[in-house]
Design a protein around this motif. Sequence first.
Motif, PDB file in Angstrom:
ATOM      1  N   SER A   1      54.268  36.021  35.424  1.00  0.00           N
ATOM      2  CA  SER A   1      53.718  35.480  36.011  1.00  0.00           C
ATOM      3  C   SER A   1      53.905  34.591  37.391  1.00  0.00           C
ATOM      4  CB  SER A   1      52.613  34.508  34.916  1.00  0.00           C
ATOM      5  OG  SER A   1      54.080  32.991  34.673  1.00  0.00           O
ATOM      6  N   LEU A   2      54.637  34.357  37.821  1.00  0.00           N
ATOM      7  CA  LEU A   2      56.169  34.090  38.946  1.00  0.00           C
ATOM      8  C   LEU A   2      55.305  33.369  40.333  1.00  0.00           C
ATOM      9  CD1 LEU A   2      58.425  31.885  39.919  1.00  0.00           C
ATOM     10  CD2 LEU A   2      59.464  34.312  40.494  1.00  0.00           C
ATOM     11  N   ILE A   3      54.581  34.908  40.378  1.00  0.00           N
ATOM     12  CA  ILE A   3      53.011  34.340  41.247  1.00  0.00           C
ATOM     13  C   ILE A   3      52.349  33.517  40.855  1.00  0.00           C
ATOM     14  CG2 ILE A   3      52.370  36.189  42.861  1.00  0.00           C
ATOM     15  CD1 ILE A   3      55.212  35.927  42.995  1.00  0.00           C
ATOM     16  N   GLU A   4      51.620  33.697  39.968  1.00  0.00           N
ATOM     17  CA  GLU A   4      50.686  32.429  39.261  1.00  0.00           C
ATOM     18  C   GLU A   4      51.981  30.962  39.706  1.00  0.00           C
ATOM     19  OE1 GLU A   4      51.703  35.353  37.947  1.00  0.00           O
ATOM     20  OE2 GLU A   4      49.672  36.857  38.308  1.00  0.00           O
ATOM     21  N   VAL A   5      52.596  31.138  38.869  1.00  0.00           N
ATOM     22  CA  VAL A   5      53.276  29.609  38.832  1.00  0.00           C
ATOM     23  C   VAL A   5      53.286  29.470  40.807  1.00  0.00           C
ATOM     24  CG1 VAL A   5      55.774  28.019  38.438  1.00  0.00           C
ATOM     25  CG2 VAL A   5      54.144  29.937  36.640  1.00  0.00           C
ATOM     26  N   LEU A   6      53.704  29.584  41.393  1.00  0.00           N
ATOM     27  CA  LEU A   6      54.101  29.443  42.557  1.00  0.00           C
ATOM     28  C   LEU A   6      52.241  29.351  43.724  1.00  0.00           C
ATOM     29  CD1 LEU A   6      56.838  32.074  43.754  1.00  0.00           C
ATOM     30  CD2 LEU A   6      57.072  29.854  43.635  1.00  0.00           C
ATOM     31  N   ASN A   7      51.217  29.877  43.620  1.00  0.00           N
ATOM     32  CA  ASN A   7      50.677  29.715  43.623  1.00  0.00           C
ATOM     33  C   ASN A   7      49.573  28.724  43.814  1.00  0.00           C
ATOM     34  OD1 ASN A   7      48.074  30.805  44.971  1.00  0.00           O
ATOM     35  ND2 ASN A   7      46.970  31.609  43.476  1.00  0.00           N
ATOM     36  N   ALA A   8      50.075  28.292  41.989  1.00  0.00           N
ATOM     37  CA  ALA A   8      49.620  27.150  41.567  1.00  0.00           C
ATOM     38  C   ALA A   8      49.798  25.500  42.107  1.00  0.00           C
ATOM     39  CB  ALA A   8      49.452  26.908  40.416  1.00  0.00           C
ATOM     40  N   PHE A   9      51.176  26.133  42.394  1.00  0.00           N
ATOM     41  CA  PHE A   9      52.193  24.321  43.491  1.00  0.00           C
ATOM     42  C   PHE A   9      51.755  24.573  44.862  1.00  0.00           C
ATOM     43  CE2 PHE A   9      55.068  24.724  40.094  1.00  0.00           C
ATOM     44  CZ  PHE A   9      55.431  23.311  39.189  1.00  0.00           C
ATOM     45  N   THR A  10      51.656  26.250  45.692  1.00  0.00           N
ATOM     46  CA  THR A  10      51.303  26.187  46.598  1.00  0.00           C
ATOM     47  C   THR A  10      49.839  25.438  46.515  1.00  0.00           C
ATOM     48  OG1 THR A  10      52.239  27.827  46.979  1.00  0.00           O
ATOM     49  CG2 THR A  10      51.041  27.215  48.522  1.00  0.00           C
ATOM     50  N   HIS A  11      48.974  25.566  45.824  1.00  0.00           N
ATOM     51  CA  HIS A  11      47.724  25.544  46.273  1.00  0.00           C
ATOM     52  C   HIS A  11      48.395  22.895  45.789  1.00  0.00           C
ATOM     53  CE1 HIS A  11      43.185  24.833  46.236  1.00  0.00           C
ATOM     54  NE2 HIS A  11      43.486  24.171  44.935  1.00  0.00           N
ATOM     55  N   THR A  12      48.558  22.774  45.490  1.00  0.00           N
ATOM     56  CA  THR A  12      48.761  21.407  44.910  1.00  0.00           C
ATOM     57  C   THR A  12      49.130  21.070  46.150  1.00  0.00           C
ATOM     58  OG1 THR A  12      48.816  21.868  42.332  1.00  0.00           O
ATOM     59  CG2 THR A  12      49.838  19.762  43.547  1.00  0.00           C
ATOM     60  N   PHE A  13      50.543  21.603  46.931  1.00  0.00           N
ATOM     61  CA  PHE A  13      50.889  20.921  47.785  1.00  0.00           C
ATOM     62  C   PHE A  13      49.781  20.979  48.936  1.00  0.00           C
ATOM     63  CE2 PHE A  13      55.716  22.280  46.141  1.00  0.00           C
ATOM     64  CZ  PHE A  13      55.099  20.906  44.899  1.00  0.00           C
ATOM     65  N   HIS A  14      49.107  21.988  49.119  1.00  0.00           N
ATOM     66  CA  HIS A  14      49.088  21.916  50.050  1.00  0.00           C
ATOM     67  C   HIS A  14      47.144  20.715  50.505  1.00  0.00           C
ATOM     68  CE1 HIS A  14      45.739  23.359  53.349  1.00  0.00           C
ATOM     69  NE2 HIS A  14      44.552  23.365  52.383  1.00  0.00           N
ATOM     70  N   LYS A  15      46.434  20.630  48.765  1.00  0.00           N
ATOM     71  CA  LYS A  15      46.475  19.711  48.335  1.00  0.00           C
ATOM     72  C   LYS A  15      46.473  17.958  49.157  1.00  0.00           C
ATOM     73  CE  LYS A  15      42.801  17.799  44.839  1.00  0.00           C
ATOM     74  NZ  LYS A  15      42.419  18.167  43.612  1.00  0.00           N
ATOM     75  N   LEU A  16      47.954  17.816  48.879  1.00  0.00           N
ATOM     76  CA  LEU A  16      48.430  17.046  48.726  1.00  0.00           C
ATOM     77  C   LEU A  16      49.300  17.234  49.951  1.00  0.00           C
ATOM     78  CD1 LEU A  16      49.867  16.735  45.902  1.00  0.00           C
ATOM     79  CD2 LEU A  16      48.592  15.392  45.758  1.00  0.00           C
ATOM     80  N   ARG A  17      48.669  17.663  51.163  1.00  0.00           N
ATOM     81  CA  ARG A  17      49.197  17.625  52.431  1.00  0.00           C
ATOM     82  C   ARG A  17      49.414  16.573  53.219  1.00  0.00           C
ATOM     83  NH1 ARG A  17      44.921  19.841  52.356  1.00  0.00           N
ATOM     84  NH2 ARG A  17      43.126  19.151  53.267  1.00  0.00           N
ATOM     85  N   PRO A  18      50.309  16.039  54.311  1.00  0.00           N
ATOM     86  CA  PRO A  18      50.416  14.754  54.843  1.00  0.00           C
ATOM     87  C   PRO A  18      49.269  14.483  55.395  1.00  0.00           C
ATOM     88  CG  PRO A  18      52.532  15.833  55.222  1.00  0.00           C
ATOM     89  CD  PRO A  18      51.437  16.751  54.688  1.00  0.00           C
ATOM     90  N   SER A  19      48.320  15.214  56.604  1.00  0.00           N
ATOM     91  CA  SER A  19      47.708  14.265  56.910  1.00  0.00           C
ATOM     92  C   SER A  19      46.711  13.860  55.933  1.00  0.00           C
ATOM     93  CB  SER A  19      46.637  15.636  57.914  1.00  0.00           C
ATOM     94  OG  SER A  19      46.355  16.783  56.746  1.00  0.00           O
ATOM     95  N   ARG A  20      46.518  14.547  54.682  1.00  0.00           N
ATOM     96  CA  ARG A  20      45.553  13.957  53.485  1.00  0.00           C
ATOM     97  C   ARG A  20      45.998  12.563  53.093  1.00  0.00           C
ATOM     98  NH1 ARG A  20      43.244  11.468  50.491  1.00  0.00           N
ATOM     99  NH2 ARG A  20      41.447  11.836  49.213  1.00  0.00           N
ATOM    100  N   VAL A  21      47.607  12.216  52.605  1.00  0.00           N
ATOM    101  CA  VAL A  21      48.401  11.448  51.915  1.00  0.00           C
ATOM    102  C   VAL A  21      49.438  11.215  52.465  1.00  0.00           C
ATOM    103  CG1 VAL A  21      48.864  11.109  49.076  1.00  0.00           C
ATOM    104  CG2 VAL A  21      47.400  12.611  49.156  1.00  0.00           C
TER     105      VAL A  21
END
Length: 138
Positions: free
Chosen positions: A54-74
Amino acid sequence: ALLSAFLQVAAHVLIRDHDAKKGMKIGFNQKSYLRLFTNLLYDLNTPDPSLDSSLIEVLNAFTHTFHKLRPSRVPAFAFAWVELIAHRMFMPKLLISKPHRCSVMFKTLIVDLLEFLKPYLQNAELTEQVHLLYKGTL
């Protein structure tokens, strides 16, 4: 699914904490959140046969979270965010993964960073903090 839910809750708490401390004297402290996400990256990258598939799913979960926390938002989380997307337990695994989707996910994060830097670079308004963030980007 559980990891994605936890990451989404952690991101929501971070955003609420950031928004609540805007304009306050104390300010936003990114260290505790950086430590949380860094420890999760370490823990989820320990050799475990049940997680390898499930490495791809784990990476996808982190990527989605980091996108949500992008510098323009936070914006107050920008330095920690750059450290997280460049983390040795995240970026190399994302870039060497077989599905083309992983490199597209990383491209999304890089675009998030460049979009944040764009107004500063266009106007040549490089404060010390923005200059350090720009150097970290290069």
